[in-house]
Design a protein around this motif. Structure first.
Motif, short mmCIF file in Angstrom:
data_model
loop_
_atom_site.label_atom_id
_atom_site.label_comp_id
_atom_site.label_asym_id
_atom_site.label_seq_id
_atom_site.Cartn_x
_atom_site.Cartn_y
_atom_site.Cartn_z
N GLU A 40 26.70 35.01 -9.88
CA GLU A 40 26.46 36.05 -10.88
C GLU A 40 25.21 36.82 -10.48
O GLU A 40 24.16 36.22 -10.22
CB GLU A 40 26.28 35.44 -12.27
CG GLU A 40 26.15 36.49 -13.36
CD GLU A 40 26.10 35.88 -14.74
OE1 GLU A 40 25.80 36.62 -15.70
OE2 GLU A 40 26.36 34.67 -14.88
N MET A 41 25.33 38.14 -10.42
CA MET A 41 24.18 38.96 -10.08
C MET A 41 23.31 39.19 -11.32
O MET A 41 23.81 39.35 -12.43
CB MET A 41 24.65 40.30 -9.52
CG MET A 41 25.45 40.19 -8.23
SD MET A 41 24.48 39.51 -6.86
CE MET A 41 23.27 40.80 -6.61
N ASP A 42 22.02 39.19 -11.09
CA ASP A 42 21.05 39.33 -12.17
C ASP A 42 20.25 40.60 -11.95
O ASP A 42 19.67 40.80 -10.88
CB ASP A 42 20.12 38.11 -12.17
CG ASP A 42 19.17 38.10 -13.35
OD1 ASP A 42 19.48 38.75 -14.36
OD2 ASP A 42 18.12 37.44 -13.25
N LYS A 43 20.23 41.49 -12.96
CA LYS A 43 19.41 42.70 -12.86
C LYS A 43 17.96 42.33 -13.11
O LYS A 43 17.61 41.83 -14.17
CB LYS A 43 19.86 43.77 -13.85
CG LYS A 43 19.04 45.06 -13.72
CD LYS A 43 19.31 46.04 -14.85
CE LYS A 43 20.64 46.70 -14.71
NZ LYS A 43 20.81 47.79 -15.72
N LEU A 44 17.10 42.60 -12.13
CA LEU A 44 15.68 42.29 -12.26
C LEU A 44 14.94 43.38 -13.01
O LEU A 44 14.09 43.10 -13.86
CB LEU A 44 15.07 42.10 -10.87
CG LEU A 44 15.63 40.96 -10.03
CD1 LEU A 44 14.94 40.93 -8.66
CD2 LEU A 44 15.45 39.63 -10.75
N ALA A 345 32.96 37.62 -4.62
CA ALA A 345 32.08 36.65 -5.25
C ALA A 345 31.63 37.11 -6.63
O ALA A 345 31.44 36.30 -7.53
CB ALA A 345 30.86 36.39 -4.37
N ASP A 346 31.46 38.43 -6.80
CA ASP A 346 31.06 38.98 -8.09
C ASP A 346 31.39 40.46 -8.10
O ASP A 346 31.61 41.08 -7.04
CB ASP A 346 29.56 38.76 -8.35
CG ASP A 346 29.17 39.02 -9.80
OD1 ASP A 346 30.07 39.11 -10.66
OD2 ASP A 346 27.96 39.15 -10.08
N ARG A 347 31.43 41.03 -9.31
CA ARG A 347 31.65 42.46 -9.49
C ARG A 347 30.95 42.88 -10.76
O ARG A 347 31.00 42.15 -11.77
CB ARG A 347 33.14 42.76 -9.59
CG ARG A 347 33.47 44.22 -9.91
CD ARG A 347 34.91 44.38 -10.42
NE ARG A 347 35.87 43.87 -9.44
CZ ARG A 347 37.01 43.28 -9.77
NH1 ARG A 347 37.32 43.09 -11.05
NH2 ARG A 347 37.84 42.87 -8.83
N ALA A 383 17.22 47.08 -9.37
CA ALA A 383 17.16 45.97 -8.41
C ALA A 383 17.91 44.77 -8.96
O ALA A 383 17.77 44.42 -10.15
CB ALA A 383 15.71 45.60 -8.14
N TYR A 384 18.70 44.12 -8.10
CA TYR A 384 19.48 42.96 -8.47
C TYR A 384 19.24 41.85 -7.47
O TYR A 384 18.88 42.09 -6.32
CB TYR A 384 20.98 43.30 -8.47
CG TYR A 384 21.40 44.37 -9.43
CD1 TYR A 384 21.95 44.05 -10.66
CD2 TYR A 384 21.25 45.72 -9.09
CE1 TYR A 384 22.34 45.05 -11.55
CE2 TYR A 384 21.65 46.72 -9.98
CZ TYR A 384 22.18 46.38 -11.19
OH TYR A 384 22.57 47.38 -12.06
#
Length: 390
Positions: A40-44, A345-347, A383-384
């Motif tokens: 899971e991508m995380d927005k920083l 892997a994620d979208r 940024a992620y």
């Protein structure tokens, strides 16, 4: 200028002949498939990066230095600096220039080019201008530097090298271009001794960094077909240097792997792309004209995997980060794939529009290897990173 006008007329004619409105064109793209996410991508963070892209065609990409900073340019002439880790704005300046070529950066300076043919160099600490210099025509890609010289390509096929400290013109090189080309040029790639330049005729040259003399040249692709449109083999994606190797791809042509020292072609693979490739872990990642994502062996050019589940979704140049490769499509979805096998892997969807509406993200993704950056047409910089497991 003639060749660009001809291209615009040709493209307009093709659209008219197709008798398709925007909705019908959108329907040609494949539907997204379901898959089981493995990360899971995380927005920083997300910040306003200035005025962003202009309406016609700019594709300004952010630039990274070696000190943990990222820089954006906007069509209104603004240049902005941010800290990668936090998104904190370091400085912002209004240059009052019609920026055309995106940003380049190193540890000391930020570079950009303009429609009226000037190279501008700013101090990376303060944003103050260090120098500017005139060239022969518009600069449609970011200038580059090796610390000793700053080099810019112009749309009329010329290359200009300036002293990095003073802006003094050291040498120039003139290259003949085809009548008809795509709009855009690749940025130069510099080492301590080489200036590697890709041109709109499918050719790549290595020039001496000291005096501009030709060291070697080769063609990624040769023009084919009867019409000028069929014969377009532009290299608009910036070549990538990886150790002793060089990789590049052309529109309506090939992707090639080259031994950088002697300029000897190791392999070519038929594939049409107007994007830069990405290279990591012995693989060359390619996003083709049809939105096929491919991984090629960096030494042999053999296909290691391909993902064609994004067909006609207008995918961007690939970027690598962590153990993944990512592209953004024309609908604003960011697709994260495994570098190992190309599996999704994620979208995630960037802000703006529904699943079938176009989203304003014309710039390709960018990465420092750990963080993934998006730069929307509106100027929003985000940024992620891969979210830590709980």
């Amino acid at each position: 200028m003639l060749r660009f006008l001809l291209l615009l007329v040709t493209v307009a004619g093709l659209v008219a002949c197709g008798s398709k409105d925007a909705k019908e064109i959108d329907l040609e793209a494949v539907d997204l498939i379901d898959f089981e996410k493995t990360i899971e991508m995380d927005k920083l963070w997300s910040r306003s990066g200035g005025s962003g892209q202009d309406k016609p065609f700019s594709r300004f990409t952010p630039a990274l230095d070696g000190k943990g900073n990222i820089y954006t340019v906007g069509y209104k002439g603004d240049v902005n600096a941010f800290a990668v880790a936090t998104g904190k704005k370091i400085w912002s300046v209004d240059t009052k220039q019609r920026i055309s070529g995106g940003a380049g950066a190193n540890n000391n300076s930020v570079f950009f080019g303009t429609f009226d043919g000037t190279v501008h160099v700013l101090d990376s600490e303060t944003g103050q201008q260090r120098w500017e210099a005139s060239v022969s025509s518009e600069i449609a890609s970011a200038p580059a530097s090796n610390g000793e010289i700053v080099v810019a390509n112009t749309i009329d096929g010329r290359v200009f090298a300036f002293a990095a400290e003073t802006g003094e013109l050291l040498w120039s090189y003139d290259h003949t271009l085809p009548v008809l080309t795509l709009r855009g040029t690749a940025s130069p790639v510099l080492t301590s001794s080489q200036v590697i330049v890709a041109f709109d005729n499918g050719q790549i040259l290595s020039l001496s960094a000291s005096d501009g003399s030709t060291q070697w040249q080769f063609r990624v692709s040769r023009p084919k077909g009867r019409t000028e449109l069929d014969r377009i083999v532009d290299i608009d994606g910036t070549p990538v240097v990886d150790g002793g190797y060089l990789y590049a791809g052309s529109y309506q042509g090939n992707v090639a792997g080259v031994s950088r020292g002697p300029g000897r072609v190791m392999w070519t693979k038929e594939a049409s792309t107007n994007h830069s490739v990405a290279v990591y872990g012995g693989k060359v990642f390619v996003s083709t004209e049809e939105s096929r994502i491919m991984a090629l062996n960096g030494i042999t050019g053999e296909l290691e995997w391909e993902n064609f589940e994004l067909k006609r979704r207008n995918t961007s140049a690939p970027v690598v980060f962590d153990d993944y490769v990512a592209v953004v499509d024309g609908f604003g979805y960011v697709h994260v794939l495994s570098q190992a096998d190309g599996a999704f892997a994620d979208r995630f969807k960037l802000a703006g529009g529904g699943s079938r509406s176009r989203t304003d993200v014309r710039a390709p993704l960018h990465s420092d290897g750990t963080y993934l950056f998006t730069y929307a047409n509106s100027g929003k910089l985000s940024a992620y990173t891969v979210k830590d497991a709980d």
